[in-house]
Design an enzyme around this catalytic site. Structure first.
Site, PDB file in Angstrom:
ATOM      1  N   SER A 112       0.842  -1.192   0.000  1.00 53.53           N
ATOM      2  CA  SER A 112       0.000   0.000   0.000  1.00 53.53           C
ATOM      3  C   SER A 112       0.880   1.246   0.000  1.00 53.53           C
ATOM      4  O   SER A 112       1.686   1.434  -0.899  1.00 53.53           O
ATOM      5  CB  SER A 112      -0.967  -0.035   1.196  1.00 53.53           C
ATOM      6  OG  SER A 112      -1.951   0.968   1.074  1.00 53.53           O
ATOM      7  N   GLU A 212      -2.071  -2.700  -7.755  1.00 59.04           N
ATOM      8  CA  GLU A 212      -3.261  -2.950  -6.937  1.00 59.04           C
ATOM      9  C   GLU A 212      -3.755  -1.602  -6.425  1.00 59.04           C
ATOM     10  O   GLU A 212      -3.022  -0.621  -6.451  1.00 59.04           O
ATOM     11  CB  GLU A 212      -2.938  -3.897  -5.766  1.00 59.04           C
ATOM     12  CG  GLU A 212      -1.844  -3.430  -4.827  1.00 59.04           C
ATOM     13  CD  GLU A 212      -2.307  -2.510  -3.707  1.00 59.04           C
ATOM     14  OE1 GLU A 212      -3.517  -2.448  -3.435  1.00 59.04           O
ATOM     15  OE2 GLU A 212      -1.458  -1.826  -3.109  1.00 59.04           O
ATOM     16  N   HIS A 283      -5.196  -5.231  -0.768  1.00 61.02           N
ATOM     17  CA  HIS A 283      -5.964  -4.926   0.430  1.00 61.02           C
ATOM     18  C   HIS A 283      -7.053  -5.970   0.666  1.00 61.02           C
ATOM     19  O   HIS A 283      -8.251  -5.682   0.666  1.00 61.02           O
ATOM     20  CB  HIS A 283      -6.579  -3.536   0.322  1.00 61.02           C
ATOM     21  CG  HIS A 283      -5.572  -2.432   0.308  1.00 61.02           C
ATOM     22  ND1 HIS A 283      -4.823  -2.108  -0.814  1.00 61.02           N
ATOM     23  CD2 HIS A 283      -5.171  -1.575   1.285  1.00 61.02           C
ATOM     24  CE1 HIS A 283      -4.020  -1.088  -0.522  1.00 61.02           C
ATOM     25  NE2 HIS A 283      -4.219  -0.754   0.735  1.00 61.02           N
TER      26      HIS A 283
END
Length: 313
Positions: A112, A212, A283
């Site tokens: 992330s 992502e 996630h």
């Protein structure tokens, strides 16, 4: 840049846990995962500022940098796990001591917002890092067997990793057929975009691009893909792997939005490179761990992703 692989992790080793971005919110989960690591035989060292708060940061820049540098400097620490992402990693990039990191290569795990630190370290030092679960976000004790084995084997075995399996052996899907080979780079899409035009922008030439995302509406995804297109990134890479795009939905009150699938098809279908999607990374609770910077083979005709070397020594 010469690739540098960290030493493998063994039971009894010391794992440092730090918060380079936002501070951990789920302290109960963090404590549970620390117990899980200790039951496996690992020792834990917490960063001095791991619980610090400064707005949405885990402490100010000096405090967060100090924890990173302390963990890399400590010869007893063999791996560094980041508690969570959130926000703040990009503000550290021009202040990190890359010389210190290069002289003390070790495992670094996060994803992330941590994509920024990982890609910067890869570019400036050549160190392989690991895009994977974080102890204030993911419940390690509830991992599916495949995800759990994937996490530990990649960091504890100095043999070729081989083919990556989705949790529960779920299939990969192909958008474009073909096969390609190159070093894996990427991570979170919006963080990757934030590095464009800076000295920390990755070298995309002949790479396999992993992306992502979470909580970005389709029009923002479209804008980010278009920026990659305008920057000629799609002309440089050899293949694409889509991790999970979580909660990236159109505004329900609008009738004029394209959906995520339509945008992905617009940009990626028809590319003359292999494009694989449905890799369980990002996630999600059962995320698989991927080493950034080592050689990766993508075969979308046969539906597999394979690492042709080890990530550790």
């Amino acid at each position: 840049m010469k690739i540098v692989k960290p030493k493998k992790l063994s039971p009894g080793d010391l794992i440092g846990i730090i918060s380079p971005a936002s501070n951990p919110e789920n302290l109960e989960l963090l404590d549970k995962n620390i117990s899980y690591f200790e039951k496996l035989g690992y020792r834990i060292k917490l960063g001095k500022n791991i619980y610090s708060e400064d707005g949405f940061y885990a402490g100010n820049i000096t405090e967060r940098l100090d924890d990173i540098h302390t963990m890399f400097k400590d010869k007893d620490v063999k791996a560094i796990f980041c508690t969570r992402g959130g926000y703040g990693s990009t503000k550290l990039l021009d202040k990190l001591n890359y010389s210190l990191i290069k002289k003390n290569p070790k495992i670094l795990v996060g994803f992330s917002d941590l994509t920024a630190v990982q890609l910067a370290i890869l570019k400036k030092t050549g160190l392989i890092t690991f895009s994977g679960p974080m102890p204030a976000v993911n419940d390690f004790s509830k991992f599916d067997k495949d995800a759990e084995e994937n996490f530990w084997e990649i960091m504890t075995k100095s043999k070729k990793i081989g083919k990556i399996q989705n949790p529960s052996k779920e299939n990969f899907y192909s958008l474009n057929k073909g096969s390609a080979e190159g070093k894996l780079i990427g991570g979170n899409l919006s963080i990757l975009i934030s590095l464009m035009g800076t000295t920390f922008e990755p070298d995309f030439k002949d790479k396999i691009l992993l992306i992502e995302e979470i909580n970005e509406p389709p029009y923002k995804i479209d804008r980010m893909f278009n920026q990659l297109r305008l920057a000629k990134v799609f002309n440089k890479i050899k293949g694409v792997i889509f991790g999970r795009f979580v909660d990236c939905y159109e505004n329900k009150t609008s009738k004029r939005s394209l959906n995520l699938n339509e945008i992905i098809i617009e940009y990626f279908q028809g590319m003359k490179i292999p494009v694989i999607y449905n890799l369980k990374h990002g996630h999600i609770s059962q995320t698989i761990t991927l080493p950034l910077g080592i050689n990766c083979k993508v075969n979308s005709s046969r539906g597999f992703v394979e690492f042709t070397e080890s990530a550790v020594t």
